[in-house]
Design a protein around this motif. Structure first.
Motif, PDB file in Angstrom:
ATOM      1  N   SER A  49       0.831  -1.306  -0.093  1.00  0.00           N
ATOM      2  CA  SER A  49      -0.108  -0.059  -0.119  1.00  0.00           C
ATOM      3  C   SER A  49       0.777   1.201   0.169  1.00  0.00           C
ATOM      4  N   GLU A  50       2.116   1.273  -0.023  1.00  0.00           N
ATOM      5  CA  GLU A  50       3.121   2.198   0.246  1.00  0.00           C
ATOM      6  C   GLU A  50       3.434   2.524  -1.195  1.00  0.00           C
ATOM      7  N   SER A  51       3.112   1.785  -2.166  1.00  0.00           N
ATOM      8  CA  SER A  51       3.376   2.171  -3.619  1.00  0.00           C
ATOM      9  C   SER A  51       2.977   3.587  -3.931  1.00  0.00           C
ATOM     10  N   LYS A  52       3.843   4.087  -4.845  1.00  0.00           N
ATOM     11  CA  LYS A  52       3.467   5.416  -5.222  1.00  0.00           C
ATOM     12  C   LYS A  52       2.126   5.539  -6.129  1.00  0.00           C
ATOM     13  N   TYR A  53       1.966   4.773  -7.169  1.00  0.00           N
ATOM     14  CA  TYR A  53       0.726   4.602  -7.762  1.00  0.00           C
ATOM     15  C   TYR A  53       0.529   3.127  -7.911  1.00  0.00           C
ATOM     16  N   ILE A  54      -0.948   2.901  -7.551  1.00  0.00           N
ATOM     17  CA  ILE A  54      -1.786   1.383  -7.714  1.00  0.00           C
ATOM     18  C   ILE A  54      -2.434   1.532  -8.695  1.00  0.00           C
ATOM     19  N   VAL A  55      -2.462   0.576  -9.822  1.00  0.00           N
ATOM     20  CA  VAL A  55      -3.536   0.136 -10.570  1.00  0.00           C
ATOM     21  C   VAL A  55      -3.919  -1.191 -10.235  1.00  0.00           C
TER      22      VAL A  55
ATOM     23  N   GLU B  30     -10.322   0.112  -3.249  1.00  0.00           N
ATOM     24  CA  GLU B  30     -10.376   1.322  -2.118  1.00  0.00           C
ATOM     25  C   GLU B  30      -8.860   1.866  -1.951  1.00  0.00           C
ATOM     26  N   VAL B  31      -7.846   1.154  -2.286  1.00  0.00           N
ATOM     27  CA  VAL B  31      -6.507   1.676  -2.088  1.00  0.00           C
ATOM     28  C   VAL B  31      -6.034   2.159  -3.303  1.00  0.00           C
ATOM     29  N   CYS B  32      -6.393   1.733  -4.687  1.00  0.00           N
ATOM     30  CA  CYS B  32      -5.638   2.040  -5.712  1.00  0.00           C
ATOM     31  C   CYS B  32      -6.141   3.446  -6.291  1.00  0.00           C
TER      32      CYS B  32
END
Ligand code: FAD
Length: 340
Positions: free
Chosen positions: A298-304, A316-318
């Motif tokens: 979840s600490e990734s800069k951008y989540i796809v 909810e987190v992307c």
């Protein structure tokens, strides 16, 4: 066996933040730079020095590189007996040094090596240890270290303090803390220390090192991670994930469900019991977004996220969500990327 706890210590005698460096074959491991990044923040809040302790042999030049990461001092314990890792040798060398210098906080990487020496070191020093921390803070009312880690299978986060003993010790999960930045200018100095260590202190003898015959998956340093989940349906589904990763220069990750199904090796697992990653781009393909998976990405800069269920928790987190069948979405993405 219960560790003997130091009962009568004066907390004010303990100063500074210490990092236990990790080295393999005389090279400092990246987790050390992460610990320095986090240690620097804690030391600045406490107005203390940040000191890195290294055990090894013929590593003076390597230890000097650490002075480019904003540390105040490197304590380099040098002996031929410390050239190769041994639990006995390293624990004794670090424990003697810590007993003498009395740091307030000691951080160790939650790697296989750190998990080996961290608890032994804590027992030897008569203090406690909070294992596998994902967050460290200072309670500024009394300057105590707040050590947070997942508990009860990752369903809650527990914050632990070490009220009466020193040093406050924690193993820190690799990949979670931001690395310290490299500066052209050096700070501090390297102090070379000769330990009181004899052959008899080390009960094991290293005969041979056999390197695992396995392609190393470097998820921790990857800028792009493309991960597959149970939505891939079969082991063959990973060919699609691999193709997308190859197209954009990424590394393949996985949820635990696929590892347990035997579709992919455990070295690819992202999450609480796998690797923690913080790439610039994380693409989750057919992953629901269980809390234990989110703990590792979840600490990734951008989540796809690509998922056919619009209610999947991963949405909810992307940052960008694609609702659809990954078997159609991924080939379309690859085609688009190749065209451009
Ligand atoms: P699922 O939860 O089954 O999700 C599959 C998803 O794929 C679904 O959302 C579905 O809608 C979607 N889907 C299906 N078909 C398609 C399609 N054709 N196209 C697009 N989407 C599709 N898990 C980890 O990942 N890492 C860990 O480190 C980890 N540690 C754990 C530690 C403990 C103590 C425990 C109890 C569990 C741990 N887990 C971990 C397991 C975790 O709880 C989940 O079971 C796991 O993450 C689920 O994996 P998944 O998302 O691939 O599968």
């Amino acid at each position: 066996m219960r560790a003997k706890v130091n009962q009568n210590i004066c907390l004010n005698d303990y100063k500074n933040v210490w990092i236990i460096a990790e080295q393999r074959n005389g090279k400092i491991e990246p987790v050390t730079i992460e610990l320095i990044g986090e240690g620097r923040k804690l030391a600045d809040i406490l107005s203390r020095e940040l000191i890195v302790a290294v055990c090894g042999y013929e590593m003076k030049e390597e230890t000097e590189k650490l002075l480019h990461y904003g540390v105040d001092k490197v304590c380099y314990v040098e002996s031929p007996l410390l050239k190769d890792f041994s639990t006995d040798g390293y624990v004794k060398a670090f424990a003697d040094l810590i007993n003498e210098r009395k740091p307030e906080i000691v951080l160790v990487g939650a790697t296989s090596l750190g998990r080996d020496i961290g608890p032994r070191l804590a027992a030897r020093l008569g203090t406690g240890l909070t294992a596998d921390c994902t967050k460290l803070e200072i309670d500024e009312t009394d300057n105590k270290l707040l050590m947070t880690r997942p508990a009860f299978g990752g369903n809650l986060m527990a914050t632990i303090v070490c009220p009466k003993n020193r040093p406050q010790m924690s193993t820190v999960r690799p990949g979670v803390m931001e690395k310290a930045h490299f500066h052209e200018e050096k700070t501090g100095e390297v102090e070379v220390i000769v330990p009181a260590l004899t052959k008899e202190d080390i009960r094991t003898n290293l005969e041979q090192v056999i390197v695992a015959d396995q392609k190393k998956v470097n998820l921790v340093d990857a800028k792009i991670v493309v991960s597959g989940g149970r939505g891939l349906k079969t082991a063959e589904g990973f060919a699609l994930v691999q193709e997308l990763a190859d197209t954009i220069g990424g590394v393949v990750g996985s949820s635990r469900a696929c590892v347990e199904a035997g579709w992919i090796d455990a070295s690819h697992q992202v999450g609480q019991t796998g690797t923690t990653v913080r790439p610039d781009l994380y693409i989750a393909c057919g992953i629901s977004g269980a809390i234990q998976h989110l703990a590792g990405m979840s600490e990734s800069k951008y989540i796809v996220a690509i998922n056919k269920d619009p209610k999947a928790p991963i949405f909810e987190v992307c940052d960008y969500g694609i609702v659809g069948d990954l078997h159609k979405v991924i080939p379309a993405m690859i085609e688009q990327i190749k065209e451009n």
